[in-house]
Design a protein around this motif. Structure first.
Motif, PDB file in Angstrom:
ATOM      1  N   VAL A  75      50.970 -61.077  22.505  1.00  0.00           N
ATOM      2  CA  VAL A  75      49.645 -60.533  22.823  1.00  0.00           C
ATOM      3  C   VAL A  75      49.148 -59.645  21.681  1.00  0.00           C
ATOM      4  N   PHE A  76      50.023 -58.800  21.176  1.00  0.00           N
ATOM      5  CA  PHE A  76      49.650 -57.785  20.204  1.00  0.00           C
ATOM      6  C   PHE A  76      49.058 -58.354  18.914  1.00  0.00           C
ATOM      7  N   ILE A  77      49.724 -59.322  18.325  1.00  0.00           N
ATOM      8  CA  ILE A  77      49.304 -59.788  16.998  1.00  0.00           C
ATOM      9  C   ILE A  77      47.896 -60.384  17.005  1.00  0.00           C
ATOM     10  N   ALA A 132      40.521 -48.367  13.547  1.00  0.00           N
ATOM     11  CA  ALA A 132      40.876 -48.091  14.944  1.00  0.00           C
ATOM     12  C   ALA A 132      41.962 -49.054  15.422  1.00  0.00           C
ATOM     13  N   ALA A 133      41.859 -50.314  15.017  1.00  0.00           N
ATOM     14  CA  ALA A 133      42.876 -51.303  15.393  1.00  0.00           C
ATOM     15  C   ALA A 133      44.242 -50.884  14.866  1.00  0.00           C
ATOM     16  N   ALA A 134      44.286 -50.451  13.604  1.00  0.00           N
ATOM     17  CA  ALA A 134      45.546 -50.024  13.008  1.00  0.00           C
ATOM     18  C   ALA A 134      46.114 -48.802  13.736  1.00  0.00           C
ATOM     19  N   ALA A 135      45.256 -47.857  14.090  1.00  0.00           N
ATOM     20  CA  ALA A 135      45.708 -46.659  14.811  1.00  0.00           C
ATOM     21  C   ALA A 135      46.283 -47.029  16.177  1.00  0.00           C
ATOM     22  N   ILE A 136      45.596 -47.903  16.881  1.00  0.00           N
ATOM     23  CA  ILE A 136      46.089 -48.357  18.188  1.00  0.00           C
ATOM     24  C   ILE A 136      47.398 -49.123  18.008  1.00  0.00           C
ATOM     25  N   GLY A 137      47.482 -49.878  16.924  1.00  0.00           N
ATOM     26  CA  GLY A 137      48.708 -50.603  16.621  1.00  0.00           C
ATOM     27  C   GLY A 137      49.894 -49.676  16.389  1.00  0.00           C
ATOM     28  N   LEU A 138      49.649 -48.532  15.784  1.00  0.00           N
ATOM     29  CA  LEU A 138      50.725 -47.556  15.603  1.00  0.00           C
ATOM     30  C   LEU A 138      51.229 -47.033  16.947  1.00  0.00           C
ATOM     31  N   VAL A 139      50.319 -46.874  17.898  1.00  0.00           N
ATOM     32  CA  VAL A 139      50.730 -46.464  19.246  1.00  0.00           C
ATOM     33  C   VAL A 139      51.636 -47.537  19.855  1.00  0.00           C
ATOM     34  N   PHE A 140      51.295 -48.805  19.623  1.00  0.00           N
ATOM     35  CA  PHE A 140      52.120 -49.922  20.092  1.00  0.00           C
ATOM     36  C   PHE A 140      53.537 -49.806  19.522  1.00  0.00           C
ATOM     37  N   LEU A 194      49.128 -50.196  27.400  1.00  0.00           N
ATOM     38  CA  LEU A 194      47.818 -49.606  27.148  1.00  0.00           C
ATOM     39  C   LEU A 194      47.286 -50.037  25.779  1.00  0.00           C
ATOM     40  N   SER A 195      48.140 -50.024  24.771  1.00  0.00           N
ATOM     41  CA  SER A 195      47.717 -50.458  23.438  1.00  0.00           C
ATOM     42  C   SER A 195      47.218 -51.897  23.471  1.00  0.00           C
ATOM     43  N   ASN A 196      48.001 -52.771  24.079  1.00  0.00           N
ATOM     44  CA  ASN A 196      47.587 -54.172  24.158  1.00  0.00           C
ATOM     45  C   ASN A 196      46.309 -54.343  24.969  1.00  0.00           C
ATOM     46  N   ALA A 197      46.186 -53.606  26.055  1.00  0.00           N
ATOM     47  CA  ALA A 197      44.978 -53.722  26.890  1.00  0.00           C
ATOM     48  C   ALA A 197      43.739 -53.271  26.125  1.00  0.00           C
ATOM     49  N   VAL A 198      43.835 -52.155  25.413  1.00  0.00           N
ATOM     50  CA  VAL A 198      42.691 -51.659  24.637  1.00  0.00           C
ATOM     51  C   VAL A 198      42.320 -52.663  23.546  1.00  0.00           C
ATOM     52  N   LEU A 199      43.319 -53.183  22.853  1.00  0.00           N
ATOM     53  CA  LEU A 199      43.044 -54.158  21.794  1.00  0.00           C
ATOM     54  C   LEU A 199      42.413 -55.428  22.364  1.00  0.00           C
ATOM     55  N   MET A 200      42.948 -55.920  23.466  1.00  0.00           N
ATOM     56  CA  MET A 200      42.424 -57.155  24.053  1.00  0.00           C
ATOM     57  C   MET A 200      41.023 -56.966  24.606  1.00  0.00           C
ATOM     58  N   LEU A 201      40.852 -55.947  25.424  1.00  0.00           N
ATOM     59  CA  LEU A 201      39.539 -55.734  26.045  1.00  0.00           C
ATOM     60  C   LEU A 201      38.493 -55.314  25.023  1.00  0.00           C
ATOM     61  N   GLY A 202      38.889 -54.439  24.100  1.00  0.00           N
ATOM     62  CA  GLY A 202      37.963 -54.029  23.048  1.00  0.00           C
ATOM     63  C   GLY A 202      37.541 -55.208  22.189  1.00  0.00           C
ATOM     64  N   GLY A 203      38.503 -56.047  21.819  1.00  0.00           N
ATOM     65  CA  GLY A 203      38.179 -57.241  21.037  1.00  0.00           C
ATOM     66  C   GLY A 203      37.275 -58.183  21.789  1.00  0.00           C
ATOM     67  N   LEU A 204      37.536 -58.366  23.061  1.00  0.00           N
ATOM     68  CA  LEU A 204      36.693 -59.240  23.889  1.00  0.00           C
ATOM     69  C   LEU A 204      35.272 -58.694  23.987  1.00  0.00           C
TER      70      LEU A 204
END
Length: 127
Positions: free
Chosen positions: A58-60, A74-82, A109-119
């Motif tokens: 999911v993450f990548i 922002a994506a990179a920062a959220i990725g660091l949380v992951f 949470l990291s994956n959800a933010v990345l997925m929903l934000g990207g969508l």
């Protein structure tokens, strides 16, 4: 995008570390492949490794989609949380599996933010 690529590379290195740790636990337990049970310490490492690969699927793509359609920094920062969440999960699961929820929820949470934000970012570009 370089920061995103760096974070993805770090996440993959973390996964390789988990693989190596699982192999070490297998050797220490004297388990011969393809056995994946019989020693609790090995089973914990193995579960961390398996759960991490499930999360990376999911993450990548999610981090790259978020980076393209929302914001790469922002994506990179959220990725660091992951990545930190996976490390917290790893350490907690090996010590006491009942303590793993903090790391799990950091990852979720990291994956959800990345997925929903990207969508949302994709939808907004279509409007």
């Amino acid at each position: 995008m370089q920061y995103v690529a760096l974070v993805v590379s770090l996440a993959l290195l973390e996964y390789i570390f988990f693989m190596v740790r699982t192999g070490k636990a297998r050797a220490e337990a004297g388990l011969k492949a393809p056995a994946v049970s019989g020693d609790e310490s090995f089973e914990r490492c193995f579960r961390v490794q398996q759960n991490t690969i499930e999360q990376l699927i999911v993450f990548i793509p999610a981090i790259y989609i978020f980076a393209v359609y929302v914001n790469a920094i922002a994506a990179a920062a959220i990725g660091l949380v992951f990545i930190i969440g996976r490390l917290v999960y790893f350490r907690a699961y090996l010590a006491d599996p009942s303590r793993r929820p903090v790391g799990f929820f950091m990852t979720l949470l990291s994956n959800a933010v990345l997925m929903l934000g990207g969508l949302i970012g994709i939808v907004l570009t279509l409007i």
